[in-house]
Design a protein around this motif. Sequence first.
Motif, PDB file in Angstrom:
ATOM      1  N   TRP A  34      40.477  39.378  30.715  1.00  0.00           N
ATOM      2  CA  TRP A  34      40.987  39.994  31.891  1.00  0.00           C
ATOM      3  C   TRP A  34      39.840  39.988  32.874  1.00  0.00           C
ATOM      4  N   SER A  36      37.997  41.297  36.183  1.00  0.00           N
ATOM      5  CA  SER A  36      37.414  42.865  36.566  1.00  0.00           C
ATOM      6  C   SER A  36      36.286  42.557  37.620  1.00  0.00           C
ATOM      7  N   ASN A  66      47.013  46.311  34.688  1.00  0.00           N
ATOM      8  CA  ASN A  66      45.718  45.275  34.512  1.00  0.00           C
ATOM      9  C   ASN A  66      46.360  44.008  33.896  1.00  0.00           C
TER      10      ASN A  66
END
Length: 843
Positions: A34, A36, A66
């Motif tokens: 993911w 970030s 997310n």
Amino acid sequence: MPVYELSVDAALVREAEAVVSLEGRAFPTLVMRWESRLFDQPWITTLVLDYAIALPPLVVSQSTFNEVRIAAFTGRAGTKFMYFGTEMSASVPRIAPEMENAISPPELYQEFRLDEHTCPIPYLKLIHVSPRIYGEGLQNYYSPPIKVERYDGVASPELISDFFPKVVANLEPVKGTTLVDPAQGFWTGARFLGATAIAILRQGRVVGLHRRTGKTDKDPLPPEVKRRDPRLDVRSDWVAVDVGAASTVVAVRGERGGAEFVRIGADAPVRVSADNENPTEVAFDALARTTKAWRDRVILPMTRWGDVLVGHAARDMRVRPGADLHERAAASLPALTLLRERTERGEPFRLRGKGDPETTEALKKPAPPIIDEEGIGAHDPFDPIELYAYYVGLHLNQRARGLYTRYAITMPTGWSPERRQSVLVAFRRGLFRSLPAGLCEYHDLEALSVVDAGPSAIVHAVQAFRTFGIQPRDGGVPFCAIDAGASEMGLAFGILRSAKGDEVVRGLERMVEYIEPAAIPWLGGERLLHRLAYRVYVANQDAMRERRVPFERPPEEGALDGVDELFAPSPDARANTWALKELVRPLLERGSSAPVEEGITLFGLDGATSFVPLSIDRAALGGAIDAWFREGVELIRQHLDGAVAKIGRAPEPYEGLRVLLGGRVGMNQRFAELLASALPGGVQLHRFKEPDKANLGAPTVKMATALGALSLRLDRIGAALRAEKRDGFRYRVGRGRHGQLADVLDPSVDYDAWREMGACLKPEVEILFMAAQDEGEVAADDPRVRRAVCAFGRGAVGQRLYIRAVGPAQVEVSVGPPGGEPSPDAGCWTVHLESGAAEKTGG
């Protein structure tokens, strides 16, 4: 307590990189990714886990979901379906793969993307359920519930790190504990480079890593970092840099304590003392990226380690065995300091990178010897010596050490003033670029002092006196320093004496007074190796012509007919030259019986390599080496004879002379034997010995030169060019007293210094003199004693007589009041001691 934590530990980062490579992984591997932001930087987080899936926490008030990508090991089975829940039923939502096999070799992993549109389960519920993968294969029967753990890694000051030293020079990063410390902090004007990869630990075990994306040369400084004025960390120590063709020594020392030697580009511990010597060498893997970074920014340019290697790393790259050995050699620049000779001769020279051989950079005349208010610009010619100096500065001027602004640079003895100035400026520019911009400005460079420490032979002598316990005595100790290095044989002659009045006032106790140094340019170790390699090339010219092997011909050797294209300068010719030099090196260093390979792989003009069988005539090469040594020893003896005529202070001009032999060629046993046999009686030869593995604290010959440069800056010893250019005085001169020659002048006197020789009792004064062949008592009527008469007249009777030496065979005699000196208008006679003639020259 967080389940996951970040780490900037280098070992953990390497482990994390191995984890996410997925090499050797199988069922039940799950990979989560993911995006970030961390420290206000974009990050891609990758986690590799078995059974478990970890999802990042939601950013409160900023998002409701997310996006997460999940890749599951499928082992080349067909399409799989991912479900959430504990049981399989038709009502369980299916999430179809968006990107197949993007993370690994084809068909091993199937990738799914979870976002707000493809996942009907709310995010806060999703992180509490257990996903399963069903389909054909082993997973149908072996798929236990997967425990879900949320990503709770929290960024803290302990995780801040500046990786600029690591990326640029392979040095230790600046840790966050330093950066956030108010007493240490980060230098104003320095460059910050955040971590490119940070490991993620799960209960002490590496499960993945943060990998930062985007440009790395414009990282903002994290707010936790404290700013610090770099002037607060400037050290008063001196740095000595002894620049040589084969190696360069960097030593640091303050007013107290011993010297510390700094290794450039080394990643192995010191095994022998010689490991403290840094190869004067640069190697390029990505030449285009290196030169672009070099020109993009003046202060702390971000040339990347690996794209360019310096010092020990560059030499290791060049000599490391492997199939690409010749490509690496062509991308290397050994003996950097000899590049100045090529530019002075206008010889074309091209640089090349190993990884981008199509990119070349022509060596041009270096920048002019000034650094003015306009600064250093991208238009300046790329100078590998300046780049080398930059890396010397990076190893010195780092957060763990402080900042150094005082440098003493020693260079080979025979270099011309113009070349010395050119290299000195290159080092000044390179060292300047290694300092934070907050320390020096273009219009204010007073804080940076880079000075010429003098010819290496003189500086070598300073440390040799300490090494061999030589102390000044009455009249001084005459010496001859021989620095037989890689590029030349430097010679220095002079006297070690006690300091005089004005010198004592300056805090000195001893002085090295020397006459103009000399050098034998062709008698350097690397030059002799080049000639040996060329003779091997010529002896095997048929094989070389057949394979069209290019080579660099040494200036001292004759050319071959009809093969001019083989001797055109090129990186391939340079690589072949160094390969042959390494082949014959044992013959020069260990003698003609040393083992040498009788075949070598070399470049052809077409860029391909081929094996060349060699016929090596050991007797002929050994004879050439011996002839060169004999010729060199004869030249040394000639220089020594000329020097002794100027510095000799006794009837036996060689008596008490100390010969200090150093340098790599000076370590050759055969050369030392020939030199010892050629020296006259009364001469004492001091020869340096290389320390062995059991004596790491002892300096090598090269290291001793750097120590000598530090002594001249920090100890009570000085060096100065002998102001007196006249040859030594060779006579005993005085008056007759009690039937003996009472000499007032002898070979130990200084020129132009009046000495009183008694009262003037007669209008005509008789001067007695003889050649200084005997120091004992000599009768006034001895046949060796000659006379000259100076007619001063009756007006001189009652005054005091004065005499002084004004030339090797010439004195002046005058009269004056007691306890003083003759007045300028007093009568003066000049006595020519060779002919015995006396003439009135004043008054």
